[in-house]
Scaffold this motif. Structure first.
Motif, PDB file in Angstrom:
ATOM      1  N   TYR A  74      22.495  48.605  30.412  1.00 24.34           N
ATOM      2  CA  TYR A  74      22.542  47.187  30.033  1.00 24.34           C
ATOM      3  C   TYR A  74      23.895  46.507  30.251  1.00 24.34           C
ATOM      4  CZ  TYR A  74      24.052  49.886  25.926  1.00 24.34           C
ATOM      5  OH  TYR A  74      24.668  50.791  25.097  1.00 24.34           O
ATOM      6  N   ALA A  75      24.985  47.244  30.378  1.00 28.59           N
ATOM      7  CA  ALA A  75      26.312  46.618  30.415  1.00 28.59           C
ATOM      8  C   ALA A  75      26.485  45.688  31.620  1.00 28.59           C
ATOM      9  CB  ALA A  75      27.396  47.698  30.423  1.00 28.59           C
ATOM     10  N   PHE A  76      26.237  46.173  32.839  1.00 28.91           N
ATOM     11  CA  PHE A  76      26.429  45.346  34.031  1.00 28.91           C
ATOM     12  C   PHE A  76      25.451  44.172  34.046  1.00 28.91           C
ATOM     13  CE2 PHE A  76      25.567  44.384  38.550  1.00 28.91           C
ATOM     14  CZ  PHE A  76      26.844  44.022  38.954  1.00 28.91           C
ATOM     15  N   ARG A  77      24.210  44.420  33.634  1.00 37.37           N
ATOM     16  CA  ARG A  77      23.202  43.352  33.596  1.00 37.37           C
ATOM     17  C   ARG A  77      23.619  42.226  32.664  1.00 37.37           C
ATOM     18  NH1 ARG A  77      18.047  45.022  30.473  1.00 37.37           N
ATOM     19  NH2 ARG A  77      19.496  44.502  28.778  1.00 37.37           N
ATOM     20  N   GLU A  78      24.087  42.586  31.452  1.00 35.80           N
ATOM     21  CA  GLU A  78      24.478  41.569  30.479  1.00 35.80           C
ATOM     22  C   GLU A  78      25.737  40.825  30.927  1.00 35.80           C
ATOM     23  OE1 GLU A  78      22.638  40.571  28.034  1.00 35.80           O
ATOM     24  OE2 GLU A  78      21.182  42.079  28.683  1.00 35.80           O
ATOM     25  N   ALA A  79      26.635  41.527  31.620  1.00 34.58           N
ATOM     26  CA  ALA A  79      27.826  40.847  32.138  1.00 34.58           C
ATOM     27  C   ALA A  79      27.438  39.801  33.183  1.00 34.58           C
ATOM     28  CB  ALA A  79      28.797  41.865  32.729  1.00 34.58           C
ATOM     29  N   LEU A  80      26.460  40.109  34.031  1.00 37.34           N
ATOM     30  CA  LEU A  80      25.974  39.129  35.007  1.00 37.34           C
ATOM     31  C   LEU A  80      25.317  37.939  34.314  1.00 37.34           C
ATOM     32  CD1 LEU A  80      24.369  41.072  38.013  1.00 37.34           C
ATOM     33  CD2 LEU A  80      26.382  39.596  38.033  1.00 37.34           C
ATOM     34  N   HIS A  81      24.508  38.222  33.297  1.00 35.02           N
ATOM     35  CA  HIS A  81      23.858  37.132  32.566  1.00 35.02           C
ATOM     36  C   HIS A  81      24.884  36.228  31.895  1.00 35.02           C
ATOM     37  CE1 HIS A  81      19.846  39.555  32.111  1.00 35.02           C
ATOM     38  NE2 HIS A  81      20.071  39.158  33.339  1.00 35.02           N
ATOM     39  N   ALA A  82      26.019  36.813  31.496  1.00 37.96           N
ATOM     40  CA  ALA A  82      27.036  36.044  30.773  1.00 37.96           C
ATOM     41  C   ALA A  82      27.833  35.117  31.677  1.00 37.96           C
ATOM     42  CB  ALA A  82      27.996  37.003  30.056  1.00 37.96           C
ATOM     43  N   THR A  83      27.626  35.210  33.011  1.00 41.21           N
ATOM     44  CA  THR A  83      28.377  34.339  33.911  1.00 41.21           C
ATOM     45  C   THR A  83      27.922  32.891  33.813  1.00 41.21           C
ATOM     46  OG1 THR A  83      26.831  34.851  35.723  1.00 41.21           O
ATOM     47  CG2 THR A  83      28.837  36.194  35.540  1.00 41.21           C
ATOM     48  N   GLY A  84      26.868  32.653  33.046  1.00 43.56           N
ATOM     49  CA  GLY A  84      26.418  31.271  32.847  1.00 43.56           C
ATOM     50  C   GLY A  84      25.569  30.742  33.974  1.00 43.56           C
ATOM     51  N   GLY A  85      24.861  31.630  34.676  1.00 50.96           N
ATOM     52  CA  GLY A  85      23.957  31.180  35.728  1.00 50.96           C
ATOM     53  C   GLY A  85      24.644  30.886  37.042  1.00 50.96           C
ATOM     54  N   SER A  86      25.905  31.304  37.184  1.00 55.67           N
ATOM     55  CA  SER A  86      26.622  31.031  38.433  1.00 55.67           C
ATOM     56  C   SER A  86      26.165  31.929  39.568  1.00 55.67           C
ATOM     57  CB  SER A  86      28.135  31.173  38.222  1.00 55.67           C
ATOM     58  OG  SER A  86      28.461  32.464  37.750  1.00 55.67           O
ATOM     59  N   GLY A  87      25.310  32.901  39.236  1.00 52.36           N
ATOM     60  CA  GLY A  87      24.711  33.715  40.281  1.00 52.36           C
ATOM     61  C   GLY A  87      25.462  34.989  40.583  1.00 52.36           C
ATOM     62  N   ALA A  88      24.778  35.883  41.310  1.00 52.98           N
ATOM     63  CA  ALA A  88      25.366  37.187  41.639  1.00 52.98           C
ATOM     64  C   ALA A  88      26.075  37.105  42.978  1.00 52.98           C
ATOM     65  CB  ALA A  88      24.265  38.250  41.659  1.00 52.98           C
ATOM     66  N   HIS A  89      27.016  36.141  43.109  1.00 52.35           N
ATOM     67  CA  HIS A  89      27.735  36.059  44.375  1.00 52.35           C
ATOM     68  C   HIS A  89      28.896  37.051  44.384  1.00 52.35           C
ATOM     69  CE1 HIS A  89      30.930  33.704  42.484  1.00 52.35           C
ATOM     70  NE2 HIS A  89      29.990  32.915  41.969  1.00 52.35           N
ATOM     71  N   HIS A  90      29.507  37.179  45.530  1.00 56.18           N
ATOM     72  CA  HIS A  90      30.463  38.256  45.774  1.00 56.18           C
ATOM     73  C   HIS A  90      31.633  38.258  44.794  1.00 56.18           C
ATOM     74  CE1 HIS A  90      33.297  40.788  48.135  1.00 56.18           C
ATOM     75  NE2 HIS A  90      32.175  41.378  48.535  1.00 56.18           N
ATOM     76  N   ALA A  91      32.232  37.099  44.532  1.00 54.43           N
ATOM     77  CA  ALA A  91      33.399  37.029  43.643  1.00 54.43           C
ATOM     78  C   ALA A  91      33.037  37.431  42.219  1.00 54.43           C
ATOM     79  CB  ALA A  91      33.986  35.621  43.667  1.00 54.43           C
ATOM     80  N   ASN A  92      31.842  36.981  41.763  1.00 55.97           N
ATOM     81  CA  ASN A  92      31.394  37.354  40.416  1.00 55.97           C
ATOM     82  C   ASN A  92      31.226  38.861  40.279  1.00 55.97           C
ATOM     83  OD1 ASN A  92      31.371  34.806  39.391  1.00 55.97           O
ATOM     84  ND2 ASN A  92      29.155  34.630  39.164  1.00 55.97           N
ATOM     85  N   VAL A  93      30.527  39.459  41.237  1.00 52.59           N
ATOM     86  CA  VAL A  93      30.219  40.889  41.154  1.00 52.59           C
ATOM     87  C   VAL A  93      31.495  41.714  41.209  1.00 52.59           C
ATOM     88  CG1 VAL A  93      29.113  42.825  42.343  1.00 52.59           C
ATOM     89  CG2 VAL A  93      27.893  40.656  42.090  1.00 52.59           C
ATOM     90  N   LEU A  94      32.397  41.386  42.141  1.00 52.08           N
ATOM     91  CA  LEU A  94      33.640  42.142  42.228  1.00 52.08           C
ATOM     92  C   LEU A  94      34.502  41.956  40.980  1.00 52.08           C
ATOM     93  CD1 LEU A  94      32.927  42.880  45.147  1.00 52.08           C
ATOM     94  CD2 LEU A  94      35.321  42.389  45.752  1.00 52.08           C
ATOM     95  N   GLY A  95      34.513  40.743  40.440  1.00 48.04           N
ATOM     96  CA  GLY A  95      35.283  40.501  39.220  1.00 48.04           C
ATOM     97  C   GLY A  95      34.757  41.297  38.046  1.00 48.04           C
ATOM     98  N   ILE A  96      33.426  41.316  37.884  1.00 48.74           N
ATOM     99  CA  ILE A  96      32.820  42.060  36.774  1.00 48.74           C
ATOM    100  C   ILE A  96      33.028  43.557  36.954  1.00 48.74           C
ATOM    101  CG2 ILE A  96      30.607  42.693  35.722  1.00 48.74           C
ATOM    102  CD1 ILE A  96      29.707  39.783  36.269  1.00 48.74           C
ATOM    103  N   LEU A  97      32.810  44.048  38.178  1.00 48.95           N
ATOM    104  CA  LEU A  97      33.011  45.476  38.435  1.00 48.95           C
ATOM    105  C   LEU A  97      34.458  45.885  38.182  1.00 48.95           C
ATOM    106  CD1 LEU A  97      30.898  46.140  41.664  1.00 48.95           C
ATOM    107  CD2 LEU A  97      30.453  46.970  39.356  1.00 48.95           C
ATOM    108  N   SER A  98      35.395  45.045  38.593  1.00 47.72           N
ATOM    109  CA  SER A  98      36.805  45.360  38.373  1.00 47.72           C
ATOM    110  C   SER A  98      37.126  45.416  36.884  1.00 47.72           C
ATOM    111  CB  SER A  98      37.689  44.322  39.072  1.00 47.72           C
ATOM    112  OG  SER A  98      39.049  44.688  39.012  1.00 47.72           O
ATOM    113  N   LEU A  99      36.564  44.486  36.116  1.00 45.24           N
ATOM    114  CA  LEU A  99      36.767  44.501  34.661  1.00 45.24           C
ATOM    115  C   LEU A  99      36.204  45.785  34.050  1.00 45.24           C
ATOM    116  CD1 LEU A  99      35.900  40.778  33.801  1.00 45.24           C
ATOM    117  CD2 LEU A  99      38.120  41.895  33.441  1.00 45.24           C
ATOM    118  N   ILE A 100      35.016  46.213  34.513  1.00 47.51           N
ATOM    119  CA  ILE A 100      34.398  47.433  33.982  1.00 47.51           C
ATOM    120  C   ILE A 100      35.223  48.661  34.357  1.00 47.51           C
ATOM    121  CG2 ILE A 100      32.403  48.963  34.204  1.00 47.51           C
ATOM    122  CD1 ILE A 100      30.622  46.492  34.380  1.00 47.51           C
TER     123      ILE A 100
END
Length: 658
Positions: free
Chosen positions: A68-94
């Motif tokens: 659930y961690a990665f999924r919830e982090a994506l949902h928390a982006t506020g609907g900005s979508g799973a674009h490249h910058a979002n995914v890399l930013g979330i993965l880097s934070l994790i």
């Protein structure tokens, strides 16, 4: 007067006695408990088996976070979508959360802060208090808050873990989504029901199942990294910093979700005493850490290739593997929940022995493992709270909002206590200690602030549970202190009673009488009432006090202090570690090696059973008086708690106003 000091060890110890009017007897050359618990563990069981066992107990919670961690982090982006910058930013934070919080803080530093081999908030608290002059109460307060927060977390882990695994059904068969909650409730009900039978029969499969889970996590993630290998760039912390700087509005919510990836890190320290440091560290670096990183990278790459995936963890598996994966995930979450439940039992037992909670019933479920216990009252309370959470939130996304406050709060307290240990136990200089603690504390504070933002959405649940437990602990300690003061005001010095009885000896009857008292100096109330009502004295009278040490275990050669006043009266002080289960009959066997002669079948144990009444003025507030009285009434009786033979116990009642 003869004194028998610093008592007995193994039977092979040599008994030395100085024959004099004031004689001192002690055991020498006793076999001591190993000074290195980790070495003792590894010698007995071997490192590979300990690593495998640690996987099933220590890493179950953090190992189910990819659900659930990665999924919830994506949902928390506020609907900005799973674009490249979002995914890399979330993965880097994790990635850096796992590296700094788990690898650097817990594996590198916290695991070294063991209290004679034992870990956990209360162990760290007692270690920190030992290092400070006067043992200040504020350190005890921190320990109470940390323990309370752990119990707040303990009710959420089973709920969110099992629910997130069963939700995989929605990916395989969306029409069965209405069955997710009933199936989750059934699994949890069975899990809590079987606690009474112990886990020794299935514990042997915990390690292999969890090991398989981590292998599957790593393989499934590694395969999907090829969907978009650019996700490996997330190891660069610049992506994390850039994401936070560019998304101030959603960064707090995302950080709260990213923290889900490190929940369970405190289990590394809680279970330190079960396995030792080396097996836990070996398991982390050899399997757990690489598998988690690979799986998160794989989920990120899969989402970049499939932006519409609602549940990336289950969706990235082929259809033929989804049902087996749901079954394996459910097994892993049940194991994780079992570890948290067992941890709650262990924590409550520690709190009881440190006089932070009233005595509760403890049942041992294994003849060989003293740590395997079952506590009915704790089990029932946890079960009711967990089921209530599942029925109230009904999905893991809702529960994720409730997850985090308790864990981040406990981690922050751990940092404070660790700083005290660094300065006063390890004797680090101030600059070095601050250089290590300040960055880790800032990260803890950041995660805590991010999770506090979820308070209204469910974060209030663990906060409310932790607050309630803290109030209960504070009430119990304050009430015990007040009760002790009231009792001490009315007590008669033991020496005065012994002198009076020597001058005017009452009728003597055969046998031994053991009078239990918490006050080492005063005459036991049970003795005074026995003389008042029976007007007789036994041939041998032992004034027995049980003391809890600040160390987890007390070697046999330090357990017993025996002091003989005259042929009729002796004082016996038995010291147990806070991780030990007090058993008076077994301890009395040690006292025999010091010359104490008694027959258990002709020995009577005299206890005082107090009826506590609230005072109209003074003492605690009226509501707290009532709470303390209720806790005292529902406490387990001393006969069961100390393992006394019920047929040899005499209870004498009295009333006390607090």
């Amino acid at each position: 007067m003869s004194v028998f000091a610093l008592p007995s060890g193994e039977a092979s110890g040599n008994f030395a006695c100085h024959r004099s009017p004031n004689r001192t007897c002690h055991l020498t050359d006793a076999k001591l408990r190993s000074a290195d618990p980790e070495l003792e563990h590894q010698t007995r069981r071997g490192l590979p088996s300990l690593v495998l066992a640690a996987l099933g107990v220590v890493y179950g919670d953090i190992g189910t976070s990819p659900l659930y961690a990665f999924r919830e982090a994506l949902h928390a982006t506020g609907g900005s979508g799973a674009h490249h910058a979002n995914v890399l930013g979330i993965l880097s934070l994790i990635v850096w959360a796992l590296t700094i919080v788990v690898t650097l803080k817990y594996v590198t530093f916290v695991l070294k802060a063991d209290n004679r081999g034992e870990g956990g908030t209360l162990s760290l608290m007692t270690l920190a208090r030992e290092g400070l002059t006067g043992r200040p109460k504020w350190v005890l307060v921190l320990g109470v808050i940390g323990a309370s927060l752990f119990l707040g977390d303990a009710i959420i882990t089973p709920a969110i873990s099992v629910l997130s695994a069963v939700e995989g059904i929605e990916v395989v068969a969306p029409a069965l989504s209405n069955w997710v909650v009933p199936i989750t409730v059934t699994i949890i009900a069975v899990l809590f029901f079987v606690q009474r039978f112990g886990t020794s029969g299935v514990a042997s499969v915990f390690g292999p199942v969890t090991a398989l889970w981590f292998v599957v996590l790593g393989l499934s993630g590694a395969i999907h990294i090829f969907d978009d290998p650019s996700v490996l760039g997330a190891v660069n912390p610049v992506h994390a910093l850039r994401y936070v700087a560019s998304n101030i509005g959603s960064a707090v919510a995302v950080l709260g979700a990213v923290f889900l990836a490190v929940t369970g890190a405190e289990a590394l320290y809680v279970d330190l005493g079960h396995f030792g440091r080396r097996p836990i560290v070996t398991a982390w670096f050899s399997l757990v850490f690489p598998s988690l990183l690979l799986n998160y990278f794989g989920q990120g790459a899969f989402v970049l290739a499939n932006p519409m995936a609602e549940h990336p963890f289950f969706s990235m598996h082929p259809e033929w593997a989804r049902i087996p994966m749901i079954c394996l995930a459910t097994a892993a979450t049940v194991i994780a929940s079992q570890a948290v439940i067992s941890g709650a039992y262990s924590l409550v037992r520690q709190a009881m022995h440190l006089n932070l909670l009233p005595r509760l019933q403890i049942l041992h479920t294994s003849e060989t493992q003293s740590g395997q216990i079952f506590m009915p009252q704790v089990n029932n309370l946890l079960f009711m709270f967990v089921i209530a959470l599942v029925l109230f939130f009904r999905n893991s996304s809702g529960l994720s909002a409730a997850y985090g406050i308790a864990v981040t709060g406990e981690m922050f307290i751990t940092s404070i206590l660790l700083f005290i240990v660094m300065r006063h136990i390890w004797n680090w200089n101030l600059a070095t200690a601050l250089a290590v603690i300040v960055p880790m504390s800032l990260i803890d504070a950041g995660f805590l602030a991010a999770n506090v933002a979820k308070f209204a959405d469910g974060g209030w649940v663990p906060a409310a549970v932790a607050t309630t437990m803290a109030i209960v602990m504070q009430t119990w300690t304050a009430g015990r202190r007040l009760l002790a003061a009231r009792t001490k005001a009315d007590e008669i010095p033991l020496a005065a009673i012994i002198d009076n009885l020597a001058r005017k000896k009452p009728l003597t009857v055969p046998g031994t009488a053991v009078f239990l008292t918490s006050d080492i100096e005063g005459a036991p109330t049970a003795l005074l009432h026995s003389l008042k009502h029976y007007k007789v004295l036994h041939e041998q009278n032992i004034i027995l006090s049980v003391v809890t040490s600040t160390t987890p275990f007390v070697p046999d050669d330090e357990k017993i202090f025996l002091e003989s006043f005259n042929p009729s009266f002796s004082r016996l002080v038995i010291t147990f570690g806070y991780m030990e289960t007090p058993n008076i009959p077994r301890a009395l066997v040690l006292a025999r090696k010091l010359g104490l002669k008694f027959d258990i079948m002709s020995t009577s144990f005299f206890l005082s059973r107090r009826t506590i009444l609230p005072s109209k003025k003074g003492g605690m507030p009226f509501w707290q008086d009532r709470l303390f009285i209720s806790l005292a009434r529902n406490a387990s009786n001393a006969t069961d708690y100390f393992g006394l033979p019920s047929g040899r116990v005499v209870e004498l009642g009295l009333q006390t106003t607090i």
